[in-house]
Design a protein around this motif. Structure first.
Motif, PDB file in Angstrom:
ATOM      1  N   LEU A 154      43.407  37.768  43.127  1.00 32.05           N
ATOM      2  CA  LEU A 154      42.897  39.031  42.621  1.00 32.05           C
ATOM      3  C   LEU A 154      43.888  40.158  42.902  1.00 32.05           C
ATOM      4  O   LEU A 154      44.637  40.116  43.880  1.00 32.05           O
ATOM      5  N   THR A 155      43.858  41.161  42.052  1.00 33.35           N
ATOM      6  CA  THR A 155      44.558  42.405  42.338  1.00 33.35           C
ATOM      7  C   THR A 155      43.522  43.516  42.327  1.00 33.35           C
ATOM      8  O   THR A 155      42.694  43.607  41.420  1.00 33.35           O
ATOM      9  N   LEU A 156      43.541  44.370  43.374  1.00 34.80           N
ATOM     10  CA  LEU A 156      42.523  45.391  43.571  1.00 34.80           C
ATOM     11  C   LEU A 156      43.144  46.781  43.579  1.00 34.80           C
ATOM     12  O   LEU A 156      44.279  46.972  44.017  1.00 34.80           O
ATOM     13  N   LEU A 157      42.361  47.738  43.104  1.00 33.15           N
ATOM     14  CA  LEU A 157      42.781  49.135  43.114  1.00 33.15           C
ATOM     15  C   LEU A 157      42.618  49.695  44.527  1.00 33.15           C
ATOM     16  O   LEU A 157      41.556  49.564  45.133  1.00 33.15           O
ATOM     17  N   ARG A 158      43.676  50.326  45.039  1.00 31.95           N
ATOM     18  CA  ARG A 158      43.625  50.840  46.414  1.00 31.95           C
ATOM     19  C   ARG A 158      44.211  52.234  46.490  1.00 31.95           C
ATOM     20  O   ARG A 158      45.280  52.494  45.929  1.00 31.95           O
ATOM     21  N   LEU A 178      35.972  44.604  49.142  1.00 34.39           N
ATOM     22  CA  LEU A 178      36.088  43.617  50.223  1.00 34.39           C
ATOM     23  C   LEU A 178      34.783  43.512  51.004  1.00 34.39           C
ATOM     24  O   LEU A 178      34.374  42.406  51.403  1.00 34.39           O
ATOM     25  N   GLN A 179      34.113  44.620  51.225  1.00 37.52           N
ATOM     26  CA  GLN A 179      32.825  44.591  51.914  1.00 37.52           C
ATOM     27  C   GLN A 179      31.790  43.806  51.116  1.00 37.52           C
ATOM     28  O   GLN A 179      30.962  43.079  51.690  1.00 37.52           O
ATOM     29  N   SER A 180      31.821  43.935  49.794  1.00 34.51           N
ATOM     30  CA  SER A 180      30.869  43.211  48.945  1.00 34.51           C
ATOM     31  C   SER A 180      31.080  41.705  49.057  1.00 34.51           C
ATOM     32  O   SER A 180      30.110  40.943  49.120  1.00 34.51           O
ATOM     33  N   ASP A 206      47.411  44.535  46.039  1.00 38.33           N
ATOM     34  CA  ASP A 206      46.664  45.766  45.801  1.00 38.33           C
ATOM     35  C   ASP A 206      47.632  46.773  45.195  1.00 38.33           C
ATOM     36  O   ASP A 206      48.841  46.685  45.393  1.00 38.33           O
ATOM     37  N   ALA A 207      47.099  47.722  44.443  1.00 40.02           N
ATOM     38  CA  ALA A 207      47.950  48.692  43.755  1.00 40.02           C
ATOM     39  C   ALA A 207      47.205  50.006  43.592  1.00 40.02           C
ATOM     40  O   ALA A 207      45.986  50.023  43.406  1.00 40.02           O
ATOM     41  N   ASN A 213      49.116  36.686  33.631  1.00 43.23           N
ATOM     42  CA  ASN A 213      48.256  35.616  34.154  1.00 43.23           C
ATOM     43  C   ASN A 213      48.575  35.298  35.609  1.00 43.23           C
ATOM     44  O   ASN A 213      48.459  34.159  36.061  1.00 43.23           O
ATOM     45  N   MET A 214      48.987  36.338  36.349  1.00 42.73           N
ATOM     46  CA  MET A 214      49.305  36.168  37.761  1.00 42.73           C
ATOM     47  C   MET A 214      48.097  36.426  38.657  1.00 42.73           C
ATOM     48  O   MET A 214      48.018  35.908  39.764  1.00 42.73           O
ATOM     49  N   ALA A 215      47.159  37.248  38.181  1.00 45.93           N
ATOM     50  CA  ALA A 215      45.999  37.597  38.990  1.00 45.93           C
ATOM     51  C   ALA A 215      44.908  38.164  38.093  1.00 45.93           C
ATOM     52  O   ALA A 215      45.177  38.622  36.970  1.00 45.93           O
TER      53      ALA A 215
END
Length: 318
Positions: free
Chosen positions: A193-197, A209-211, A224-225, A238-240
């Motif tokens: 996964l890639t997440l907005l941070r 992450l808490q969820s 993260d990005a 198609n990397m994440a």
């Protein structure tokens, strides 16, 4: 008669912490700067700074003067800018900052006001919530579209909810997940996964992450990005899988499939508008504020729970 130049010198010393540092920023010698500070203190009979080997810290009177000086200098800059705009055939410049989610709404507003107020022009900034709050606090922008929760405590900022988002998993069409109508956290656990941070502070990244943790799951955070285009690119390669809060009308980028993740909707971002109440009488800014409030009226925006507010920003303030 109060003069602006000594106030600008005083403001620089407060912000830089010493006469020498302020002189370097202002590109002037130290003696005239020190003289200007002394004249201010003598004129009002107050001490503006506590001086020590560690630098200069404003007194209570100095802190009060700093706030008023910022307001006066900003107002003077706005008057000068707007008068130049009159001379150039324009009659209003609005400086707007927005997070990625707010870009389509800002563009829609600009297109509509282009017809209604053709004399307006815009200066645009894009960044994360904390950066835009800082620009607003420093009065470098007039209005910001940002995510909750907020980070600053500026007293003269009004807040208006514009929309509530929902989470989508953006994935490549060849991903095994692409055929699902919706996805669970359990299904997503098995994929990178890639997440907005945010660059700093608490936000969507921590909430996601808490969820997962509440369900006893350990997600594979590939990256993260703070930049949505970077997340989009990783998904297109198609990397994440990119997990992003999105508004219903947001476009789905070419080469990607967007799948709802209902379990994350509770932590999805609210998009809100912030602006300084001292400036709301400006005709140009008022036009932008009014339009954005009108576009929010057709969107179901839930009552903001206390846990997602900062005390200085009560919901429904304007």
């Amino acid at each position: 008669m109060l003069k602006l130049k000594p106030l600008s010198y005083f403001k620089a010393v407060v912000e830089q912490g010493s006469v020498s540092a302020a002189a370097a920023v202002l590109y002037i010698a130290q003696p005239p700067l020190s003289k200007a500070l002394s004249q201010l203190e003598e004129e009002w009979g107050v001490q503006l700074f506590e001086r020590s080997s560690r630098g200069m810290a404003p007194t209570e009177a100095g802190r009060y003067l700093y706030q008023r000086a910022c307001d006066l200098l900003q107002m003077a800059a706005e008057v000068e800018e707007e008068m130049h705009a009159f001379g150039g055939g324009q009659r209003g410049v609005v400086r707007i900052g927005t997070v990625s989610m707010g870009i389509p709404r800002v563009a829609q507003m600009m297109q509509a006001l282009r017809q209604q107020r053709p004399e307006l022009s815009f200066s645009l900034y894009q960044g994360d919530t904390q950066h835009l709050e800082e620009l607003l606090d420093k009065q470098r922008i007039d209005l910001a579209l940002v995510h909750l929760p907020l980070t600053s405590g500026e007293a003269h900022i009004a807040i208006t909810p514009l929309a509530h988002s929902s989470f989508r998993a953006l994935c490549h069409p060849e991903s095994p997940l692409a055929q699902h109508a919706q996805l669970s956290l359990k299904q997503l656990e098995a994929y990178p996964l890639t997440l907005l941070r945010r660059k700093s502070g608490f936000g969507v990244y921590e909430q996601v992450l808490q969820s997962f943790a509440k369900q006893g799951l350990q997600p594979q955070v590939f990256a993260d990005a703070s930049d949505v285009p970077m997340m989009r690119y990783l998904a297109q390669q198609n990397m994440a899988i990119a997990l992003l809060p999105m508004l219903p009308q947001d476009q789905i980028w070419e080469g990607l499939v967007a799948i709802p993740v209902p379990e994350l909707d509770a932590v999805a971002d609210d998009l809100v508008m912030l602006y300084r109440t001292q400036q709301e009488t400006r005709s140009a800014l008022r036009a932008v504020v009014d339009y954005l409030k009108q576009t929010a009226s057709g969107v179901s925006v839930p009552e903001l729970p206390a846990s997602r507010q900062n005390a200085p920003y009560p919901a429904g303030r304007i």
